[in-house]
Write an enzyme that holds these catalytic residues in place. Structure first.
Site, short mmCIF file in Angstrom:
data_model
loop_
_atom_site.label_atom_id
_atom_site.label_comp_id
_atom_site.label_asym_id
_atom_site.label_seq_id
_atom_site.Cartn_x
_atom_site.Cartn_y
_atom_site.Cartn_z
N ARG A 28 -46.58 84.15 78.19
CA ARG A 28 -47.76 83.35 77.87
C ARG A 28 -49.01 84.21 78.06
O ARG A 28 -49.08 85.04 78.96
CB ARG A 28 -47.84 82.11 78.77
CG ARG A 28 -46.83 81.04 78.40
CD ARG A 28 -46.97 79.82 79.26
NE ARG A 28 -46.58 80.08 80.63
CZ ARG A 28 -47.40 80.35 81.62
NH1 ARG A 28 -48.71 80.35 81.42
NH2 ARG A 28 -46.95 80.58 82.82
N TYR A 84 -43.77 84.11 70.99
CA TYR A 84 -43.13 83.91 72.30
C TYR A 84 -43.11 82.41 72.64
O TYR A 84 -44.14 81.73 72.49
CB TYR A 84 -43.86 84.69 73.41
CG TYR A 84 -43.41 84.22 74.77
CD1 TYR A 84 -42.14 84.55 75.24
CD2 TYR A 84 -44.19 83.37 75.54
CE1 TYR A 84 -41.68 84.06 76.45
CE2 TYR A 84 -43.74 82.88 76.76
CZ TYR A 84 -42.48 83.22 77.21
OH TYR A 84 -42.02 82.72 78.40
N LYS A 91 -45.77 73.64 76.79
CA LYS A 91 -46.97 73.78 77.62
C LYS A 91 -48.20 73.18 76.93
O LYS A 91 -49.05 72.57 77.57
CB LYS A 91 -47.22 75.26 77.92
CG LYS A 91 -46.06 75.95 78.61
CD LYS A 91 -45.73 75.31 79.91
CE LYS A 91 -44.68 76.11 80.67
NZ LYS A 91 -44.29 75.44 81.92
N HIS A 129 -46.56 69.92 86.03
CA HIS A 129 -45.64 71.05 85.92
C HIS A 129 -44.59 70.90 87.02
O HIS A 129 -44.60 71.62 88.02
CB HIS A 129 -46.45 72.34 86.09
CG HIS A 129 -45.72 73.59 85.73
ND1 HIS A 129 -46.06 74.83 86.24
CD2 HIS A 129 -44.67 73.82 84.89
CE1 HIS A 129 -45.26 75.75 85.73
NE2 HIS A 129 -44.41 75.17 84.92
N SER A 182 -44.75 79.06 87.59
CA SER A 182 -43.72 79.61 86.70
C SER A 182 -42.88 80.66 87.42
O SER A 182 -43.42 81.47 88.18
CB SER A 182 -44.38 80.25 85.49
OG SER A 182 -45.24 79.32 84.89
N CYS A 242 -40.73 80.49 89.82
CA CYS A 242 -40.61 80.39 91.28
C CYS A 242 -39.41 79.53 91.68
O CYS A 242 -39.36 79.02 92.80
CB CYS A 242 -41.88 79.80 91.89
SG CYS A 242 -43.25 80.96 91.92
N ASP A 290 -38.98 71.40 84.37
CA ASP A 290 -40.28 72.04 84.16
C ASP A 290 -41.46 71.08 84.07
O ASP A 290 -42.54 71.41 84.52
CB ASP A 290 -40.23 72.90 82.88
CG ASP A 290 -41.38 73.89 82.79
OD1 ASP A 290 -41.69 74.52 83.81
OD2 ASP A 290 -41.96 74.03 81.70
N ARG A 314 -35.51 84.90 78.30
CA ARG A 314 -35.28 83.46 78.45
C ARG A 314 -34.01 82.99 77.77
O ARG A 314 -33.52 83.62 76.83
CB ARG A 314 -36.46 82.70 77.80
CG ARG A 314 -37.82 83.00 78.41
CD ARG A 314 -38.05 82.14 79.61
NE ARG A 314 -39.31 82.43 80.28
CZ ARG A 314 -39.99 81.52 80.98
NH1 ARG A 314 -39.54 80.29 81.10
NH2 ARG A 314 -41.10 81.86 81.61
C1 OXD Z 1 -43.55 78.74 82.32
C2 OXD Z 1 -42.38 78.21 81.63
O1 OXD Z 1 -44.01 79.84 81.96
O2 OXD Z 1 -41.91 77.16 82.05
O3 OXD Z 1 -44.05 78.08 83.24
O4 OXD Z 1 -41.93 78.79 80.64
MN MN Z 2 -43.08 76.18 83.53
#
Ligand code: OXD
Ligand code: MN
Length: 591
Positions: free
Chosen positions: A69, A199, A208, A228, A251, A253, A280, A373
């Site tokens: 991102r 991406y 998002k 989130h 993100s 974590c 998420d 991913r």
């Molecule tokens: C992020 C995702 O970047 O969930 O938070 O992809």
């Molecule tokens: Mn996320």
């Protein structure tokens, strides 16, 4: 496919603007999806993987400059600057200027290409939580990902009917030029425009852009929250019903790992089970019974691949075994499967890395990009909750905040009440990860793990939290906790084993929600007595647990000073008084 005049007009406008050779409406059928897969394989946009080992799975590489991102190129475009700022990551632009830029960059961008029209629903179609979007794109990769991540097809148009409103999304790959890459949100027009990227986090506009940035605006207007957060259910033998928890972490974590946690053996033997509702995003509303209810608007997992393995997250790994798109991981030419760091203890002898180059274990490079991913259907997940498709969502007993903190923040603590819990969310900070461009490992403030995802000004967002707490019936508010799985010792080693052992902390959290366990009052909130965190058969000793539960007042006094500066620099006198009051309490408690 629809008589909805607003949809037809939007599609017509996009067609006139982008000038494609042809327009294809996505109906959500398997036949159309299969044809698109074939087409994308023929052009090399995706690669078909070993269909015996990974049925329905495909592989994709993005451009090397387009792997995460782009927070510094993400804009909230509303008339009044103060409605978007302060916001030190996402930026503000006047809508007129933003539309003019898009005009310059993307007019005619689909020439010689196909324009795809994707009708999709965030949430179960027909649920009061759900909202419809239409994404226009020139990328089959985007179509195929959206078909996993959201509910796509004709039923979404049926749901809209002749007059329904929807969120407009326009994506154009253009030349993936990083200097002309913009992710723009127009909350006043319910519109998203994303150009020059391919991406996922920048181009799967349901995620998002819609489910967080646009949805935070809708939630503020309509009285609900877009967060989130993962959502999980815990079945415990001692409880009458399954308890649900939502948890916000920045993100990369460990949200996906926590959402799919497998409890340690003794818990499993006793009948514990964790069920994943989402990994998420959570949309949260006050239910008819006065409690807060949460639903996951997504239909799949866009998870970070490296680090996922049979030990760390067997459920996520199982979810990727069919119908999955892998992006920027490594290819194993031996059997046409995929590999990423830590998938197996020993790396294969020879791979093709995420950039397409030959790779051997001693070459000194990562085989998979750190932010590579998988896009996997939620229904594949062995621990998916039976409530995953529930139109009502699930009632929340607890909300958890957490970040990556090497020091200061203890393993777990509970806030005194909703407003204090909101304060705890505002003071979250975490070390940065590869999920966004920029340096990794730098401590930054990330309130509620929403810094990159708030669609309006942060101070108004904090106020919305306070207001939502007041909407929930007294005594029915979820209890709010903070956790830190990432505390390190003097040698830089993680002190808490994490992963499945996080069940031990969840157990204490649920006991607190049920009023079944005492806690000690400290300067920062309620902490467990060490005896109440079960470390039987856990790779940690009592002395380490004591350290993990230690609140160092001196460090917290410094933390409070730092928070005061952060508030002053960013929010000035706009900060809600309930939050300032809690900062004063912290300062006093640390004297
Ligand atoms: C992020 C995702 O970047 O969930 O938070 O992809
Ligand atoms: Mn996320």
């Amino acid at each position: 496919m629809t008589n909805n005049k607003k949809v037809l007009q939007f599609v017509k406008d996009c067609e006139a603007f982008a000038q494609p050779d042809k327009v294809v409406w996505i109906d959500g059928s398997d036949a159309q999806r299969d044809a698109l897969r074939e087409e994308a394989c023929a052009t090399g946009e995706i690669i078909k993987l070993n269909q015996e080992k990974l049925p329905g799975c495909y592989y994709h590489r993005t451009a090397e400059n387009d792997v995460a991102r782009v927070e510094d190129r993400t804009f909230i475009c509303c008339e009044n600057e103060a409605d978007a700022l302060p916001h030190s990551i996402v930026k503000w632009k006047a809508p007129k200027e933003a539309y003019a830029m898009v005009n310059e960059i993307a007019k005619g961008a689909y020439k010689g290409r196909t324009m795809y029209v994707i009708p999709y629903s965030m949430g179960v179609v027909g649920s009061p939580f759900s909202k419809i979007g239409i994404e226009i794109t020139d990328s089959i990769y985007v179509v195929l990902n959206m078909m996993i991540m959201t509910r796509v097809g004709t039923m979404c148009l049926d749901q809209l009917g002749e007059n329904g409103d929807f969120v407009k999304g326009f994506h154009a790959k253009c030349n993936v030029d990083p200097e002309k890459r913009y992710i723009m949100h127009f909350p006043e027009d319910n519109t998203i425009i994303s150009v020059n990227s391919a991406y996922g986090g920048n181009v799967l506009l349901g995620k998002k852009c819609f489910a967080l940035r646009i949805a935070t605006n809708l939630g503020k207007k309509e009285g609900w929250m877009a967060e989130h957060m993962l959502i999980l259910g815990v079945k415990r033998p001692q409880d009458k019903e399954i308890k649900y928890v939502a948890a916000a972490f920045p993100s990369a974590c460990g949200k996906t790992n926590l959402a799919m946690l497998i409890p340690p053996k003794q818990y499993l033997d006793a009948g514990y089970e964790v069920q994943c509702v989402g990994d998420d995003i959570a949309w949260i509303r006050v239910g008819e019974d006065g409690r807060l209810w949460a639903a996951n608007p997504e239909n799949g997992f866009f998870g970070v691949a490296p680090g996922t393995n049979t030990k760390s997250n067997p459920n996520a790994l199982a979810a990727t075994m069919k119908g999955t798109i892998f992006t920027n991981v490594a290819l194993n030419p031996e059997d046409n499967t995929v590999w990423w760091e830590k998938l197996t203890k020993e790396a294969p002898a020879h791979l093709i890395d995420w950039t397409g180059k030959e790779w051997t274990p001693d070459c000194g490079r990562n085989a998979a990009h750190p932010n590579s991913r998988f896009t996997a259907p939620a229904e594949n997940c062995p621990c998916i909750s039976p409530e995953f498709n529930s139109k009502a969502g699930v009632p929340l007993s607890a909300i958890i905040f957490g970040g990556r903190r090497a020091t200061t923040t203890p393993l777990v603590y509970q806030s005194r009440d909703w407003n204090h819990g909101t304060f705890v969310g505002t003071i979250m900070s975490s070390e940065t990860t590869a999920a966004a461009t920029g340096a990794v490992g730098v401590l930054r403030h990330d309130p509620m793990a929403m810094k990159p995802f708030m669609g309006y000004s942060v101070d108004q967002y904090f106020q919305h939290w306070i207001d939502m707490g007041a909407k929930v019936e007294e005594g029915k508010q979820p209890k709010i906790f903070n956790v830190n799985w990432f505390r390190q010792d003097e040698n830089g080693n993680f002190m808490w084993p994490g992963f499945g052992d996080n069940m031990r902390v969840l157990d204490w959290i649920l006991d607190r929600c049920e009023g079944k366990v005492e806690a000690q009052e400290t300067a920062i909130g309620y902490l467990p007595y060490a005896k109440d965190i079960n470390i039987e058969n856990c790779d940690i000793d009592a002395a380490t647990l004591d350290k993990l539960l230690y609140v160092d007042k001196e460090r917290w006094a410094n933390e409070a000073k730092e928070i005061e500066n952060y508030y002053a620099e960013n929010f000035g006198d706009k900060m809600p008084k309930e939050i300032i009051a809690n900062l004063e309490i912290l300062k006093n408690n640390c004297k």
